[in-house]
Design a protein around this motif. Structure first.
Motif, PDB file in Angstrom:
ATOM      1  N   SER A   1       0.836  -1.205   0.000  1.00 46.55           N
ATOM      2  CA  SER A   1       0.000   0.000   0.000  1.00 46.55           C
ATOM      3  C   SER A   1       0.872   1.257   0.000  1.00 46.55           C
ATOM      4  N   LYS A   2       2.004   1.222   0.710  1.00 41.77           N
ATOM      5  CA  LYS A   2       2.923   2.350   0.684  1.00 41.77           C
ATOM      6  C   LYS A   2       3.450   2.577  -0.730  1.00 41.77           C
ATOM      7  N   GLY A   3       3.796   1.484  -1.381  1.00 38.07           N
ATOM      8  CA  GLY A   3       4.305   1.593  -2.742  1.00 38.07           C
ATOM      9  C   GLY A   3       3.270   2.153  -3.693  1.00 38.07           C
ATOM     10  N   GLU A   4       2.025   1.719  -3.539  1.00 35.64           N
ATOM     11  CA  GLU A   4       0.958   2.201  -4.415  1.00 35.64           C
ATOM     12  C   GLU A   4       0.716   3.688  -4.206  1.00 35.64           C
ATOM     13  N   ILE A   5       0.701   4.106  -2.948  1.00 35.95           N
ATOM     14  CA  ILE A   5       0.518   5.536  -2.647  1.00 35.95           C
ATOM     15  C   ILE A   5       1.672   6.345  -3.242  1.00 35.95           C
ATOM     16  N   ARG A   6       2.891   5.850  -3.067  1.00 29.96           N
ATOM     17  CA  ARG A   6       4.059   6.555  -3.592  1.00 29.96           C
ATOM     18  C   ARG A   6       3.991   6.670  -5.118  1.00 29.96           C
ATOM     19  N   ARG A   7       3.612   5.596  -5.783  1.00 34.03           N
ATOM     20  CA  ARG A   7       3.533   5.638  -7.248  1.00 34.03           C
ATOM     21  C   ARG A   7       2.433   6.574  -7.729  1.00 34.03           C
ATOM     22  N   ASN A   8       1.339   6.645  -6.988  1.00 34.82           N
ATOM     23  CA  ASN A   8       0.278   7.600  -7.333  1.00 34.82           C
ATOM     24  C   ASN A   8       0.772   9.041  -7.199  1.00 34.82           C
ATOM     25  N   LEU A   9       1.533   9.308  -6.131  1.00 31.52           N
ATOM     26  CA  LEU A   9       2.103  10.645  -5.938  1.00 31.52           C
ATOM     27  C   LEU A   9       3.118  10.955  -7.036  1.00 31.52           C
ATOM     28  N   MET A  10       3.895   9.940  -7.435  1.00 33.07           N
ATOM     29  CA  MET A  10       4.860  10.125  -8.522  1.00 33.07           C
ATOM     30  C   MET A  10       4.149  10.499  -9.814  1.00 33.07           C
ATOM     31  N   MET A  11       3.022   9.822 -10.092  1.00 32.35           N
ATOM     32  CA  MET A  11       2.282  10.115 -11.316  1.00 32.35           C
ATOM     33  C   MET A  11       1.697  11.525 -11.288  1.00 32.35           C
ATOM     34  N   ASN A  12       1.223  11.960 -10.125  1.00 36.18           N
ATOM     35  CA  ASN A  12       0.699  13.328 -10.006  1.00 36.18           C
ATOM     36  C   ASN A  12       1.801  14.347 -10.296  1.00 36.18           C
ATOM     37  N   LEU A  13       2.983  14.086  -9.735  1.00 36.34           N
ATOM     38  CA  LEU A  13       4.125  14.974  -9.965  1.00 36.34           C
ATOM     39  C   LEU A  13       4.525  14.962 -11.434  1.00 36.34           C
ATOM     40  N   LEU A  14       4.517  13.793 -12.020  1.00 35.90           N
ATOM     41  CA  LEU A  14       4.891  13.647 -13.424  1.00 35.90           C
ATOM     42  C   LEU A  14       3.922  14.406 -14.332  1.00 35.90           C
ATOM     43  N   LYS A  15       2.644  14.336 -14.035  1.00 36.42           N
ATOM     44  CA  LYS A  15       1.640  15.058 -14.826  1.00 36.42           C
ATOM     45  C   LYS A  15       1.825  16.574 -14.716  1.00 36.42           C
ATOM     46  N   GLN A  16       2.241  17.027 -13.533  1.00 34.23           N
ATOM     47  CA  GLN A  16       2.457  18.458 -13.334  1.00 34.23           C
ATOM     48  C   GLN A  16       3.696  18.946 -14.073  1.00 34.23           C
ATOM     49  N   GLN A  17       4.776  18.153 -13.992  1.00 33.32           N
ATOM     50  CA  GLN A  17       6.068  18.596 -14.525  1.00 33.32           C
ATOM     51  C   GLN A  17       6.330  18.135 -15.957  1.00 33.32           C
ATOM     52  N   GLY A  18       5.662  17.060 -16.371  1.00 33.63           N
ATOM     53  CA  GLY A  18       5.891  16.497 -17.701  1.00 33.63           C
ATOM     54  C   GLY A  18       7.013  15.490 -17.732  1.00 33.63           C
ATOM     55  N   LYS A  19       7.920  15.562 -16.733  1.00 36.77           N
ATOM     56  CA  LYS A  19       9.015  14.598 -16.653  1.00 36.77           C
ATOM     57  C   LYS A  19       9.479  14.485 -15.212  1.00 36.77           C
ATOM     58  N   ILE A  20      10.212  13.397 -14.940  1.00 33.94           N
ATOM     59  CA  ILE A  20      10.741  13.182 -13.605  1.00 33.94           C
ATOM     60  C   ILE A  20      12.033  12.383 -13.739  1.00 33.94           C
TER      61      ILE A  20
END
Length: 268
Positions: free
Chosen positions: A7-26
């Protein structure tokens, strides 16, 4: 104790995707700093999201899928597209391979069909970074198969990354048959994956001749990552003649063109 690693991993990956959508890259470094994880965990998270088709994996991180108009098509889906045309290209490639040759087949549906054409041939060495091509040739006694190691990309079974590059440094190739996603004068030959583009460049550097294999839908198109200019090619095999501008460019730069015959013999 419902705060499990999964569940920690899933939450982290969701946050990563939100950041990626905002920035376009990571980048890997961004993930390590922002989420306090190891480099191995950061890469594993990106690989998981890549398999879901939510991002475009790059060497140092990822791009947001929605930022690009191109979409990578999985091998299983590509198999349904232009099968007869690709078979014709594979037959033409097979005619160019002689006993004693050391060839390379990159990943892709057309190169996979070249492998199928080679079954039963004798005295040929096939270097490949595609697991499915290696398996197709595994029971061919007359063919020596050299598999380049690396991390497998699930969508097309290609092995890429530092391990693959270390192997490539020590091999010599006569003819390389390179599957591509785009072919035009400005961007040259291109592919969807940065990792595959880098591996392809290294293989080309070890080959005496590189021959692009492509159906007519790739002509005039550019995918996300350029591999090399058209002038780096020895030749190309396609299922249809090239248009005037590209044909003239290829001719002026002494790049050989081979047009596959789509009407196989009916004498059997």
């Amino acid at each position: 104790m419902n705060d499990t690693p999964s569940s920690k991993g899933e939450i982290r990956r969701n946050l990563m995707m939100n950041l990626l959508k905002q920035q376009g890259k990571i980048t890997i470094a961004d993930i390590i700093e922002r989420f306090d994880v190891s480099e191995a965990t950061a890469r594993r998270d990106l690989d998981m999201l890549d398999r879901k088709g939510e991002l475009i994996r790059t060497i140092g991180g990822a791009l947001y899928e929605g930022m690009s108009s191109v979409r990578e098509v999985a091998f299983s889906e590509k198999k349904q597209q232009l099968w007869l045309e690709k078979e014709a290209i594979a037959r033409k490639a097979n005619e160019m391979i002689q006993e004693g040759d050391s060839i390379c087949l990159s990943g892709g549906t057309t190169t996979y069909l070249i492998a199928k054409q080679l079954k039963g041939r004798q005295g040929i060495t096939v270097v490949t970074n595609a697991v499915n091509i290696a398996m197709e040739l595994a029971d061919s006694e007359g063919i020596q198969v050299v598999v380049i190691g690396g991390v497998m990309r699930a969508k097309n079974f290609e092995l890429c990354g530092p391990l693959a590059e270390k192997t490539i440094e020590h091999i010599n190739i006569g003819k390389m048959f390179l599957g591509i996603d785009g072919f035009n004068i400005q961007q040259g030959i291109s592919t969807y994956s940065e990792l595959e583009a880098q591996t392809a460049r290294m293989l080309m550097n070890r080959a005496l001749q590189t021959i692009a294999v492509l159906d007519h839908t790739k002509v005039g198109k550019a995918s996300l990552f350029s591999i090399a200019p058209l002038t780096s090619l020895y030749g190309c095999i396609s299922d249809a003649p090239f248009d005037g501008q590209i044909s003239s460019y290829l001719q002026c730069n002494d790049i050989r063109t081979f047009i596959a015959d789509q009407t196989p013999s009916m004498t059997s």
